[in-house]
Structure formats: C-alpha cells, structure tokens
Design a protein around this motif. Structure first.
Motif, mmCIF file in Angstrom:
data_model
loop_
_atom_site.group_PDB
_atom_site.id
_atom_site.type_symbol
_atom_site.label_atom_id
_atom_site.label_comp_id
_atom_site.label_asym_id
_atom_site.label_seq_id
_atom_site.Cartn_x
_atom_site.Cartn_y
_atom_site.Cartn_z
ATOM 1 N N VAL A 1 -70.470 64.767 50.214
ATOM 2 C CA VAL A 1 -70.053 65.585 51.349
ATOM 3 C C VAL A 1 -68.562 65.396 51.619
ATOM 4 C CG1 VAL A 1 -70.430 66.082 53.792
ATOM 5 C CG2 VAL A 1 -72.370 65.486 52.330
ATOM 6 N N LEU A 2 -68.091 64.149 51.570
ATOM 7 C CA LEU A 2 -66.672 63.887 51.804
ATOM 8 C C LEU A 2 -65.800 64.573 50.758
ATOM 9 C CD1 LEU A 2 -66.665 60.114 52.830
ATOM 10 C CD2 LEU A 2 -66.666 62.135 54.307
ATOM 11 N N LEU B 1 -58.304 63.583 52.425
ATOM 12 C CA LEU B 1 -59.245 63.788 53.525
ATOM 13 C C LEU B 1 -58.634 63.270 54.823
ATOM 14 C CD1 LEU B 1 -62.149 64.518 54.527
ATOM 15 C CD2 LEU B 1 -62.742 62.118 54.052
ATOM 16 N N LYS B 2 -58.551 64.105 55.818
ATOM 17 C CA LYS B 2 -58.015 63.695 57.113
ATOM 18 C C LYS B 2 -59.117 62.992 57.897
ATOM 19 C CE LYS B 2 -54.941 66.327 58.782
ATOM 20 N NZ LYS B 2 -54.225 67.494 59.357
ATOM 21 N N LEU C 1 -52.599 53.708 57.145
ATOM 22 C CA LEU C 1 -53.006 54.580 56.049
ATOM 23 C C LEU C 1 -52.537 56.003 56.365
ATOM 24 C CD1 LEU C 1 -56.606 53.148 55.619
ATOM 25 C CD2 LEU C 1 -54.620 52.687 54.185
ATOM 26 N N PRO C 2 -51.979 56.705 55.393
ATOM 27 C CA PRO C 2 -51.276 57.965 55.684
ATOM 28 C C PRO C 2 -52.147 59.057 56.277
ATOM 29 C CG PRO C 2 -51.500 57.619 53.320
ATOM 30 C CD PRO C 2 -51.892 56.325 53.967
ATOM 31 N N ASN C 3 -53.435 59.100 55.934
ATOM 32 C CA ASN C 3 -54.271 60.205 56.403
ATOM 33 C C ASN C 3 -55.252 59.785 57.490
ATOM 34 O OD1 ASN C 3 -55.437 58.642 54.370
ATOM 35 N ND2 ASN C 3 -56.889 60.232 53.783
ATOM 36 N N VAL C 4 -54.992 58.670 58.169
ATOM 37 C CA VAL C 4 -55.860 58.196 59.239
ATOM 38 C C VAL C 4 -55.176 58.390 60.583
ATOM 39 C CG1 VAL C 4 -57.028 56.186 60.246
ATOM 40 C CG2 VAL C 4 -57.054 56.542 57.764
ATOM 41 N N TRP D 1 -63.257 55.108 51.854
ATOM 42 C CA TRP D 1 -63.215 56.562 51.885
ATOM 43 C C TRP D 1 -61.795 57.087 51.656
ATOM 44 C CZ3 TRP D 1 -66.470 57.200 56.998
ATOM 45 C CH2 TRP D 1 -67.800 56.886 56.732
ATOM 46 N N VAL D 2 -60.829 56.459 52.285
ATOM 47 C CA VAL D 2 -59.444 56.899 52.133
ATOM 48 C C VAL D 2 -58.959 56.704 50.698
ATOM 49 C CG1 VAL D 2 -57.072 56.381 52.816
ATOM 50 C CG2 VAL D 2 -58.846 56.612 54.562
#
Length: 336
Positions: A124-125, A166-167, A184-187, A159-160
């Motif tokens: 799903v992710l 993924l945001k 972390l860049p997208n967290v 996950w990252v």
C-alpha cells in the motif's frame, strides 16, 4: 508586547469531529474559528472508501453551517487498510488529503488498524508513494505506555528508507526522541496544544484529570521543551497545528477514561498563548496555516481570524463535553 495577532486561514490538520449527535455539536464549534479541518477516519464504521469520505465531508460541512457563515472546508482521510490496491487508491485520491495509519489497539477505534510490520503494509505504501498520497501516522507501538511513540520510530525509519518519496506526517508529536525523525527529509508532524503546554503531572495528578488524558499521553517536561524547540528553532517549517481535538461525553471521560482532549473551540487561543509567551508571535501564521498549505499542497478558504490580548473565560462545558482547562482563563480572545 504584541496585543493583536491576525491569522490568515487557520487550519487544524488533525481533529476528530465524530459523527451523528457529536458531529452536530463539534462541527459548529470548529467552524467558528478555523478555515479548514482535516477530519480523522476512525468512525464506526470506519471511513475506508471514496464514497464514505465524500459522505463524511458532506455531513461535516452541513453540520458546520450552524457555527459560522464564514468559508470553511473539511478535508477527509481514509483509514489505512492492507487490501487497498493501486487502482482503488487512484480513485480515492481526488476525495482525500491523506491516508491515516492506526496501529491496531493503540487508540480510539483502532481495532481495524494494522500491524506496522505486516508485509501487506509495504504494498500500500508503494502505491501511495507512486500516486503522491501522504501518509498520516498515529506513531505508537506496543510497549510501556510512556515509550510507545519512541518505539514506533523504527517503523518510520524503515518506511522512509524504503519509500523515500512518500510524504509522512507524524500526528500529535509528543516525545523528545521522535523529534529527531524530523531530520528525515520527507517527515513532517502535527503538534497539539496540550503537548506544548502541559506535562504528565497535569493529567496524572494528583488529582487525576481525565480531561487532559490523551493518546499519546502528555509526557515529561523535557518532551514538552523539545517540542517547543522544534517549533521555534529546530524544525519550524515541518510542523503544523493539529489539535487532535477528540470529544467524548463527560460520563465516558470520567467513568471509562476514554483518551482524548477536547480543544476545538479554544485551540487557536491556546496556540497563541504558547507562541506569544515565547515571543514568537511572528511564527504563528506559518504554524497555523502556511506550513500545512505547503506540505499538503492545498489552498484553504480565505478567512481572517483576529486575536486580541484580552482574558477569555473557558466555558465549563460545551454541551456534555468538557474542554481542556474548563473554567480557566486564557490570555487571548478571538474578535469578529
């Protein structure tokens, strides 16, 4: 000393508006001061389809009309399920702002949640990353209650690593150890008023205050201070207002100990008190609106909220729901 603050289109990016009678109470109280709200999907039944999301948004907007004639938007989310396919998510994307991950059994109405280590989660992710659908997370793992958010960090890092585009939005950040995940860049994250203003002593007592009990729980002074530092200096562009306003009737809060702090009608004033006390009034616009617009890519309804430094007496109740700091006084009031 600043005595007036004007906010353009404030957004609450994490709130529980409930359903039926409770929705009819809470939605008007929310629409009186917020330009938009992101409503959580842990209803009964859960919001797990585009049709359910569309129907819930319509119900919120209809109920919200009783609170204000000002423009107001309801952003909806889906409850994360491992059976979602890419095609299903593609159909859902136009109707939602994110998908909310609930670890099973970790909070209210989370019995339909997932095991974060389930391989089905990854499929799903992967589809969410491809489609550009943000992931909102209740970040608590099984373990001692005070450590649950810290324990969930390993899943976020995994996950990252697997899905670097993924945001990820960590909801109601509460733990100083979790603040490091914002490196972390997208967290990104939301933070509640109670986690910025109180510590465990305020709810655990003595005396015990059930109306300040929430999940994740309010923790140590060091955790509160780390959250304040993240807002003001370490990660100000990555954090949004998210009240996690979560109403329960008074009898359920007192007799059953249900988790949730109700703050929707006074949350903007609470946040203003936090920022003004630190001399950071100039950062409140970004926290209450601009960051959310950028992170989620949204344009909220145009609305202006004017705060003035005048005492505001918090009501002892709103209907049969007790708010945060009921009967107390805030330093800021909202003026028409």
């Amino acid at each position: 000393m600043v005595d007036e603050i004007v906010i353009d289109s404030p957004l609450d990016m994490h709130a529980h508006l409930r359903q039926d009678e409770m929705l009819r109470l809470v939605a008007p109280l929310t629409s009186r001061s917020w330009a938009g709200v992101m409503a959580m999907p842990n209803l009964s039944p859960i919001v797990d389809s585009p049709a359910a999301a569309v129907a819930y948004r319509a119900a919120i907007l209809e109920a919200a009309k009783e609170g204000s004639d000002e423009p107001f938007e309801a952003y909806t989310t889906l409850y994360f399920q491992t059976h979602y396919t890419r095609d299903f998510l593609a159909d859902a994307k136009p109707h939602i702002l994110s998908i909310k991950f609930y670890p099973r059994g970790m909070t209210t109405n989370s019995s339909h949640g997932c095991d974060p280590a389930d391989p089905g989660v990854y499929d799903v992710l992967a589809s969410m990353e491809e489609l550009g659908i943000p992931l909102s997370v209740h970040p608590e793992a099984e373990g001692y209650y005070h450590d649950r958010e810290e324990l969930f960090g390993k899943f976020v890092r995994d996950w990252v690593r697997r899905f670097p585009k993924l945001k990820v939005i960590l909801e109601h950040l509460s733990d100083r150890h979790s603040v490091a995940l914002l490196d972390l860049p997208n967290v990104h994250a939301t933070i509640t008023p109670q986690h910025l203003m109180t510590t465990g002593n305020d709810w655990f007592g003595p005396p015990f205050n059930p109306h300040l009990y929430c999940m994740p729980c309010v923790k140590r002074p060091e955790d509160r201070d780390a959250l304040l530092q993240a807002c003001f200096s370490d990660h100000p562009a990555k954090i949004m207002a998210g009240t996690d306003s979560a109403p329960h009737t008074e009898d359920r809060k007192v007799a059953c100990g249900c988790a949730g702090v109700f703050s929707a009608p006074i949350a903007i004033q609470l946040y203003a008190q936090v920022f003004a006390s630190a001399g950071k009034e100039n950062m409140l616009q970004a926290f209450l609106s601009d960051n959310a617009r950028r992170i989620y890519g949204i344009t909220p309804p145009k609305r202006t909220v004017r705060l003035v430094r005048e005492p505001f007496a918090i009501p002892s109740s709103y209907g049969n729901v007790i708010p945060m700091w009921a009967g107390g006084t805030l330093e800021w009031s909202i003026k028409a």
